[in-house]
Design a protein around this motif. Sequence first.
Motif, short mmCIF file in Angstrom:
data_model
loop_
_atom_site.label_atom_id
_atom_site.label_comp_id
_atom_site.label_asym_id
_atom_site.label_seq_id
_atom_site.Cartn_x
_atom_site.Cartn_y
_atom_site.Cartn_z
N ASP A 30 -54.10 -12.23 -5.19
CA ASP A 30 -53.68 -12.79 -6.47
C ASP A 30 -52.18 -12.53 -6.69
O ASP A 30 -51.78 -11.95 -7.67
N HIS A 31 -51.38 -12.97 -5.71
CA HIS A 31 -49.93 -12.76 -5.80
C HIS A 31 -49.36 -13.52 -6.98
O HIS A 31 -49.68 -14.69 -7.17
N SER A 32 -48.52 -12.84 -7.74
CA SER A 32 -47.95 -13.47 -8.92
C SER A 32 -46.63 -12.78 -9.26
O SER A 32 -46.57 -11.55 -9.33
N ILE A 33 -45.59 -13.59 -9.46
CA ILE A 33 -44.30 -13.04 -9.87
C ILE A 33 -44.45 -12.32 -11.21
O ILE A 33 -43.90 -11.25 -11.41
N SER A 34 -45.20 -12.93 -12.12
CA SER A 34 -45.41 -12.31 -13.44
C SER A 34 -46.06 -10.94 -13.32
O SER A 34 -45.65 -9.99 -13.98
N LYS A 35 -47.09 -10.85 -12.47
CA LYS A 35 -47.75 -9.56 -12.26
C LYS A 35 -46.79 -8.54 -11.67
O LYS A 35 -46.79 -7.38 -12.07
N LEU A 36 -46.01 -8.98 -10.69
CA LEU A 36 -45.06 -8.08 -10.07
C LEU A 36 -44.02 -7.62 -11.08
O LEU A 36 -43.65 -6.44 -11.10
N ALA A 37 -43.56 -8.53 -11.92
CA ALA A 37 -42.57 -8.17 -12.95
C ALA A 37 -43.15 -7.13 -13.90
O ALA A 37 -42.48 -6.15 -14.25
N GLY A 45 -34.76 -4.68 -9.97
CA GLY A 45 -35.37 -5.89 -9.40
C GLY A 45 -36.58 -6.36 -10.17
O GLY A 45 -37.25 -7.29 -9.74
N GLY A 46 -36.89 -5.72 -11.29
CA GLY A 46 -38.12 -6.02 -11.99
C GLY A 46 -38.10 -7.18 -12.95
O GLY A 46 -39.13 -7.57 -13.46
N SER A 47 -36.93 -7.78 -13.22
CA SER A 47 -36.93 -8.89 -14.16
C SER A 47 -37.57 -10.11 -13.50
O SER A 47 -37.39 -10.36 -12.31
N GLU A 48 -38.34 -10.83 -14.26
CA GLU A 48 -39.05 -11.99 -13.73
C GLU A 48 -38.07 -13.01 -13.15
O GLU A 48 -38.32 -13.57 -12.08
N ARG A 50 -35.12 -12.48 -11.82
CA ARG A 50 -34.62 -11.98 -10.52
C ARG A 50 -35.69 -12.12 -9.43
O ARG A 50 -35.39 -12.47 -8.30
N LEU A 51 -36.93 -11.86 -9.78
CA LEU A 51 -38.01 -11.98 -8.79
C LEU A 51 -38.20 -13.42 -8.34
O LEU A 51 -38.42 -13.67 -7.15
N TYR A 52 -38.09 -14.37 -9.26
CA TYR A 52 -38.16 -15.78 -8.87
C TYR A 52 -37.00 -16.15 -7.94
O TYR A 52 -37.19 -16.90 -6.98
N GLU A 53 -35.82 -15.60 -8.21
CA GLU A 53 -34.66 -15.86 -7.34
C GLU A 53 -34.92 -15.32 -5.93
O GLU A 53 -34.66 -16.00 -4.94
N LEU A 54 -35.43 -14.10 -5.86
CA LEU A 54 -35.73 -13.51 -4.56
C LEU A 54 -36.81 -14.30 -3.83
O LEU A 54 -36.72 -14.55 -2.63
N SER A 55 -37.83 -14.69 -4.57
CA SER A 55 -38.93 -15.46 -3.98
C SER A 55 -38.43 -16.75 -3.36
O SER A 55 -38.81 -17.11 -2.24
N SER A 56 -37.56 -17.43 -4.06
CA SER A 56 -37.00 -18.67 -3.56
C SER A 56 -36.07 -18.42 -2.37
O SER A 56 -36.16 -19.10 -1.34
N GLN A 57 -35.22 -17.44 -2.50
CA GLN A 57 -34.23 -17.16 -1.46
C GLN A 57 -34.88 -16.76 -0.15
O GLN A 57 -34.44 -17.16 0.93
N PHE A 58 -35.95 -15.98 -0.21
CA PHE A 58 -36.57 -15.44 0.99
C PHE A 58 -37.94 -16.06 1.31
O PHE A 58 -38.69 -15.51 2.11
N GLN A 59 -38.25 -17.18 0.69
CA GLN A 59 -39.48 -17.93 0.96
C GLN A 59 -40.74 -17.04 0.93
O GLN A 59 -41.53 -17.00 1.86
N TRP A 60 -40.89 -16.33 -0.17
CA TRP A 60 -42.03 -15.42 -0.28
C TRP A 60 -43.36 -16.13 -0.12
O TRP A 60 -44.28 -15.58 0.49
N CYS A 61 -43.49 -17.34 -0.64
CA CYS A 61 -44.78 -18.05 -0.56
C CYS A 61 -45.19 -18.26 0.90
O CYS A 61 -46.34 -18.00 1.26
N ASP A 62 -44.28 -18.71 1.72
CA ASP A 62 -44.59 -18.91 3.13
C ASP A 62 -44.88 -17.59 3.83
O ASP A 62 -45.83 -17.48 4.61
#
Length: 94
Positions: A30-37, A45-48, A50-62
């Motif tokens: 149940d991966h979720s940026i909101s949960k991680l934040a 690194g805990g702001s939502e 910033r986490l979305y930026e990291l997710s996009s930059q490093f292709q977390w979904c893939d």
Amino acid sequence: MTAINLPPKLSNESEKDNQIFLSYCLLGGDHSISKLAKKSVGKAGGSEKRLYELSSQFQWCDQVKNYDAAIAEFTGEVLAEQVGKDVVSSGQAR
């Protein structure tokens, strides 16, 4: 049996950013940026946003899809091994 390795740090990723990503992986299926934040409140690194930026930059979904697939494969192997042991120990093996 296949070993499960955490995804490696990307060459352009800082150690801190990689640790944040590994925390994302370890949330389970149940991966979720909101949960991680929420889990990271008050930590670097805990702001939502910033986490979305990291997710996009490093292709977390893939990356996390590959990690989850490895977990599923490992789990299937463990279950198959256990079922085999149960069948042998119950005398039902032919």
